[in-house]
Write a protein that holds these residues in place. Structure first.
Motif, PDB file in Angstrom:
ATOM      1  N   ARG A  23       0.857  -1.189   0.000  1.00 45.22           N
ATOM      2  CA  ARG A  23       0.000   0.000   0.000  1.00 45.22           C
ATOM      3  C   ARG A  23       0.898   1.245   0.000  1.00 45.22           C
ATOM      4  O   ARG A  23       2.016   1.200   0.497  1.00 45.22           O
ATOM      5  N   ALA A  24       0.382   2.326  -0.539  1.00 45.60           N
ATOM      6  CA  ALA A  24       1.110   3.597  -0.529  1.00 45.60           C
ATOM      7  C   ALA A  24       0.146   4.711  -0.164  1.00 45.60           C
ATOM      8  O   ALA A  24      -1.046   4.639  -0.460  1.00 45.60           O
ATOM      9  N   ARG A  25       0.682   5.737   0.477  1.00 46.08           N
ATOM     10  CA  ARG A  25      -0.113   6.907   0.843  1.00 46.08           C
ATOM     11  C   ARG A  25       0.093   7.978  -0.229  1.00 46.08           C
ATOM     12  O   ARG A  25       1.225   8.329  -0.563  1.00 46.08           O
ATOM     13  N   ILE A  26      -1.018   8.493  -0.736  1.00 46.72           N
ATOM     14  CA  ILE A  26      -1.007   9.510  -1.776  1.00 46.72           C
ATOM     15  C   ILE A  26      -1.484  10.813  -1.136  1.00 46.72           C
ATOM     16  O   ILE A  26      -2.611  10.906  -0.662  1.00 46.72           O
ATOM     17  N   TYR A  27      -0.628  11.820  -1.106  1.00 47.46           N
ATOM     18  CA  TYR A  27      -0.953  13.101  -0.503  1.00 47.46           C
ATOM     19  C   TYR A  27      -1.587  13.996  -1.564  1.00 47.46           C
ATOM     20  O   TYR A  27      -1.037  14.139  -2.659  1.00 47.46           O
ATOM     21  N   LEU A  28      -2.737  14.589  -1.239  1.00 39.66           N
ATOM     22  CA  LEU A  28      -3.530  15.319  -2.214  1.00 39.66           C
ATOM     23  C   LEU A  28      -3.668  16.799  -1.883  1.00 39.66           C
ATOM     24  O   LEU A  28      -3.576  17.197  -0.726  1.00 39.66           O
ATOM     25  N   ALA A  29      -3.932  17.574  -2.918  1.00 43.97           N
ATOM     26  CA  ALA A  29      -4.320  18.979  -2.782  1.00 43.97           C
ATOM     27  C   ALA A  29      -5.639  19.141  -3.517  1.00 43.97           C
ATOM     28  O   ALA A  29      -5.903  18.454  -4.514  1.00 43.97           O
ATOM     29  N   LYS A  30      -6.470  20.049  -3.036  1.00 48.37           N
ATOM     30  CA  LYS A  30      -7.792  20.243  -3.620  1.00 48.37           C
ATOM     31  C   LYS A  30      -7.699  21.042  -4.912  1.00 48.37           C
ATOM     32  O   LYS A  30      -6.889  21.950  -5.031  1.00 48.37           O
ATOM     33  N   GLY A  31      -8.534  20.699  -5.869  1.00 48.01           N
ATOM     34  CA  GLY A  31      -8.593  21.409  -7.144  1.00 48.01           C
ATOM     35  C   GLY A  31      -8.101  20.546  -8.275  1.00 48.01           C
ATOM     36  O   GLY A  31      -7.906  19.340  -8.134  1.00 48.01           O
ATOM     37  N   LYS A  32      -7.909  21.191  -9.409  1.00 49.94           N
ATOM     38  CA  LYS A  32      -7.403  20.500 -10.599  1.00 49.94           C
ATOM     39  C   LYS A  32      -5.919  20.809 -10.746  1.00 49.94           C
ATOM     40  O   LYS A  32      -5.458  21.887 -10.360  1.00 49.94           O
TER      41      LYS A  32
END
Length: 111
Positions: A90-99
């Motif tokens: 498994r891997a953790r994917i760090y996200l930011a909001k928007g496109k």
């Protein structure tokens, strides 16, 4: 899939599918969505509130995923800021909001 992986998915996986836009490919997958809201303490004093969400996905499902790729989940658009290391499948994917590459909205009020 190992029995422990199945158990984790059965207990924690989101009911709504997660869509990864990897180049021209649209990949539907399942994973664990975490809204992180813990403040980060600075050695010199003060805090930075980190409120970026994180996805926990199978490393098989994220083959080809890179920074700036788009993720759709919960009726919202997100983009990949960082892909964490392989944590035993498994891997953790760090996200930011928007496109991806979309200008951030201007700040009108400071708190």
């Amino acid at each position: 899939m190992k029995a422990i992986d199945r158990q984790v998915d059965e207990e924690f996986v989101e009911f709504e599918p997660i869509t990864l836009l990897i180049g021209s490919e649209v990949r539907i997958t399942a994973g664990i969505f975490e809204e992180v809201a813990e403040p980060v303490k600075l050695p010199s004093g003060g805090e930075i509130e980190h409120s970026g969400p994180v996805l926990s996905l199978s490393t098989q499902d994220i083959q080809g995923l890179k920074k700036q790729h788009q993720v759709l989940f919960g009726g919202e658009s997100w983009w990949v800021k960082h892909i964490g290391i392989n944590e035993i499948g498994r891997a953790r994917i760090y996200l930011a909001k928007g496109k991806p590459n979309e200008a951030a909205p201007s700040l009108k009020n400071w708190s």
